[in-house]
Design an enzyme around this catalytic site. Structure first.
Site: not given
Length: 245
Positions: A74, A212
């Site tokens: 990240k 999702n």
């Protein structure tokens, strides 16, 4: 949008160790075969809060179950807590846990910005100037010990990392293919198509998209999912069910 207790996931009809929390229906299948040869992958989304981390954790665990050594990254994270004298972000920690990473936290998340807001604003508030080379060096360090590095972006595709760095700049510098996470909720067809068009127009290699469920009860019959499948130009790798945080 991630969970630490995970039951078996069906990947193309084969039971492997999982990436989902809860009972899986017929639509909840994850296809990672196309990802197995990749040395790296960039995860973007249709918006903020649509489950990029949940999807990234699912992909990391599925790839590991298929025999790949995987690291999560990240590069820029906004919204952190101060732990043992350092800023930490829960998304980055989730990626590390999923990969069973032994890397230094700062390698996984070079820029941990305290304020939970747009990264370019969070960086300005923290007095931090993002350096592309720092992120590239961290990625290459992670890549030494694994087969695949999965990089999770920020917000939606066009959300900049800073005033001078777009996510596209990082994708091009790392030469990574892109996967879009589509949050299933009202407006998702428009957001998904706009994101897909923007990624394709940038010249990036778009592998496809992953759905999702971000709202309980939404699209239980799969009508939105089916409409997305008909509307998108690129293939769908699967669908993740709703997980309560």
């Amino acid at each position: 949008w991630y969970c630490s207790a995970l039951p078996p996931l069906r990947v193309l009809g084969v039971n492997i160790a999982d990436s989902f929390c809860g009972i899986l229906g017929d639509m909840n299948v994850l296809d990672v075969n196309s990802l197995l040869p990749l040395s790296g992958l960039y995860i973007t989304g249709t918006d903020t809060g649509i489950g990029k981390t949940h999807a990234s954790v699912a992909l990391i665990q599925a790839l590991r179950s298929a025999g790949r050594r995987v690291a999560g990254m990240k590069p820029v994270a906004s919204g952190c807590v101060y732990v043992d004298g350092r800023w930490r972000n829960e998304d980055a920690l989730a990626l590390m846990a999923a990969a069973d990473s032994r890397a230094e936290y700062a390698t996984v998340n070079p820029y941990a910005l305290p304020d939970a807001t747009a990264p370019q604003l969070a960086a300005a508030r923290a007095g931090v100037s993002l350096d592309m080379q720092v992120m590239l060096d961290a990625y290459r360090l992670l890549a030494v010990d694994v087969d695949t590095v999965l990089v999770e972006g920020v917000g939606g595709w066009l959300a900049p990392l800073s005033d001078s760095i777009d996510q596209l700049d990082l994708v091009r510098s790392l030469d990574l293919p892109v996967l879009i996470v589509v949050g299933l909720r009202l407006g998702c067809i428009n957001h998904a198509r706009l994101t897909e068009q923007a990624v394709l127009a940038s010249g990036s290699r778009l592998l496809g998209w992953l759905a999702n469920a971000v709202e309980p009860g939404f699209d239980e019959e799969g009508q939105y999912f089916d409409a997305l499948s008909r509307s998108m130009q690129t293939p769908c790798l699967g669908r993740l069910p709703f997980v309560k945080q």
